[in-house]
Design a protein around this motif. Structure first.
Motif, PDB file in Angstrom:
ATOM      1  N   MET A   1       0.846  -1.194   0.000  1.00 34.04           N
ATOM      2  CA  MET A   1       0.000   0.000   0.000  1.00 34.04           C
ATOM      3  C   MET A   1       0.880   1.242   0.000  1.00 34.04           C
ATOM      4  O   MET A   1       1.774   1.367   0.838  1.00 34.04           O
ATOM      5  N   LYS A   2       0.641   2.131  -0.943  1.00 33.82           N
ATOM      6  CA  LYS A   2       1.385   3.391  -0.993  1.00 33.82           C
ATOM      7  C   LYS A   2       0.481   4.520  -0.546  1.00 33.82           C
ATOM      8  O   LYS A   2      -0.565   4.772  -1.138  1.00 33.82           O
ATOM      9  N   ARG A   3       0.890   5.201   0.521  1.00 34.01           N
ATOM     10  CA  ARG A   3       0.102   6.305   1.054  1.00 34.01           C
ATOM     11  C   ARG A   3       0.795   7.628   0.739  1.00 34.01           C
ATOM     12  O   ARG A   3       1.987   7.796   1.026  1.00 34.01           O
ATOM     13  N   GLN A   4       0.056   8.535   0.122  1.00 35.54           N
ATOM     14  CA  GLN A   4       0.559   9.867  -0.190  1.00 35.54           C
ATOM     15  C   GLN A   4      -0.378  10.900   0.409  1.00 35.54           C
ATOM     16  O   GLN A   4      -1.578  10.666   0.548  1.00 35.54           O
ATOM     17  N   VAL A   5       0.186  12.033   0.762  1.00 35.21           N
ATOM     18  CA  VAL A   5      -0.594  13.158   1.268  1.00 35.21           C
ATOM     19  C   VAL A   5      -0.264  14.374   0.417  1.00 35.21           C
ATOM     20  O   VAL A   5       0.901  14.784   0.338  1.00 35.21           O
TER      21      VAL A   5
ATOM     22  N   GLU B   1      -5.641  12.814   1.270  1.00 31.00           N
ATOM     23  CA  GLU B   1      -4.941  11.530   1.287  1.00 31.00           C
ATOM     24  C   GLU B   1      -5.172  10.735   0.007  1.00 31.00           C
ATOM     25  O   GLU B   1      -6.301  10.659  -0.501  1.00 31.00           O
TER      26      GLU B   1
ATOM     27  N   ILE C   1      -4.371   6.785  -1.430  1.00 26.83           N
ATOM     28  CA  ILE C   1      -3.903   5.421  -1.193  1.00 26.83           C
ATOM     29  C   ILE C   1      -3.855   4.722  -2.538  1.00 26.83           C
ATOM     30  O   ILE C   1      -4.878   4.610  -3.222  1.00 26.83           O
ATOM     31  N   ASN C   2      -2.659   4.284  -2.917  1.00 23.99           N
ATOM     32  CA  ASN C   2      -2.488   3.625  -4.213  1.00 23.99           C
ATOM     33  C   ASN C   2      -3.094   4.450  -5.346  1.00 23.99           C
ATOM     34  O   ASN C   2      -3.827   3.949  -6.196  1.00 23.99           O
TER      35      ASN C   2
ATOM     36  N   THR D   1      -8.936   9.075  -1.038  1.00 19.40           N
ATOM     37  CA  THR D   1      -9.745   8.310  -0.098  1.00 19.40           C
ATOM     38  C   THR D   1     -10.894   9.125   0.485  1.00 19.40           C
ATOM     39  O   THR D   1     -11.832   8.556   1.044  1.00 19.40           O
TER      40      THR D   1
ATOM     41  N   ALA E   1       4.058   9.204   5.367  1.00 23.71           N
ATOM     42  CA  ALA E   1       3.468   9.314   4.028  1.00 23.71           C
ATOM     43  C   ALA E   1       4.481   9.953   3.080  1.00 23.71           C
ATOM     44  O   ALA E   1       5.482  10.534   3.506  1.00 23.71           O
TER      45      ALA E   1
END
Length: 239
Positions: A1-5, A29, A31-32, A36, A85
């Motif tokens: 899982m890649k989480r970016q902010v 946020e 996610i992939n 979200t 993140a």
């Protein structure tokens, strides 16, 4: 899982070296590569004046910020949202510089942003993809057909939402969302942000253009030539 902010800030002025402070933080946020609907949004009392030039950009007045929490009161929630993140920021040195300055005011030994998160600078990315062109957020919205019609003044959460659309389009076009039409509230939240929507969902369907009989004849003639030079094998004719 890649989480970016995806993150943006508004400030009292342009120069952190002159003691200017953060007055708004907005984050959304991914996610992939999917938004979200979770976000962090906070106005902050800077305990100093706001430059006229900055006020003209974001429209956030000292009167509006009266009674808002200081950075030390929101930092725990902010760190909880961004820690570990990958941050996506347009002109990252600006925002990161202000965030690190706020950390330093709390504790000179506080970890800086780079030790807490990796950072993607979309301005650097845009300049590498479009050298010699304008690469402001507004220019990128126009280039990638991202709707920023509601952006008459800058706002950190709005700009973060728009940047998320731009970043996803610029790096591959994935903007599929799973959000609700809830109102964004001050502070961290898990609901949808309202403005975010599937990019270009309201565009008309692309027309389907069929080949004319003359074009079909020319195509078949070219395949005959290929067959002659390939011993009779033409992949386009194989069933």
């Amino acid at each position: 899982m890649k989480r970016q902010v995806v993150l943006d800030t508004e400030t009292t002025g342009l120069e952190v070296s002159q003691g200017h402070r953060i007055i708004e933080i907005g984050c959304v946020e991914l996610i992939n590569r999917r938004l979200t609907g979770r976000h962090f949004h906070q106005y902050i009392q800077p305990e100093r004046d706001i430059d006229a030039g900055a006020l003209a950009v974001h429209g956030i007045t000292p009167e509006f910020l009266a009674g808002k929490p200081t950075f030390d009161r929101i930092v725990k929630d902010f760190l909880g949202f961004i820690e570990d993140a990958e941050l996506v920021i347009h002109n990252a040195p600006f925002d990161v510089g202000f965030i690190d300055a706020e950390f330093m005011r709390l504790d000179r030994n506080h970890p800086n942003t780079a030790s807490l998160c990796s950072v993607v600078d979309t301005l650097t990315l845009a300049r590498s993809k479009h050298p010699g062109q304008r690469n402001s957020l507004d220019a990128l919205c126009q280039r990638y057909h991202v709707d920023n019609a509601s952006r008459t003044l800058h706002g950190a959460l709005l700009d973060a939402e728009i940047l998320a659309d731009v970043y996803l389009t610029m790096t591959g076009g994935q903007t599929t969302l799973g959000l609700h039409d809830e109102q964004s509230e001050e502070g961290g939240g898990a609901g949808g942000t309202g403005r975010i929507r599937r990019l270009n969902a309201d565009r008309a369907a692309l027309p389907v253009l069929c080949a004319t009989p003359q074009e079909v004849d020319r195509h078949e003639s070219r395949l005959d030539q290929i067959a002659t030079h390939s011993g009779g094998t033409v992949l386009w004719r194989e069933q």
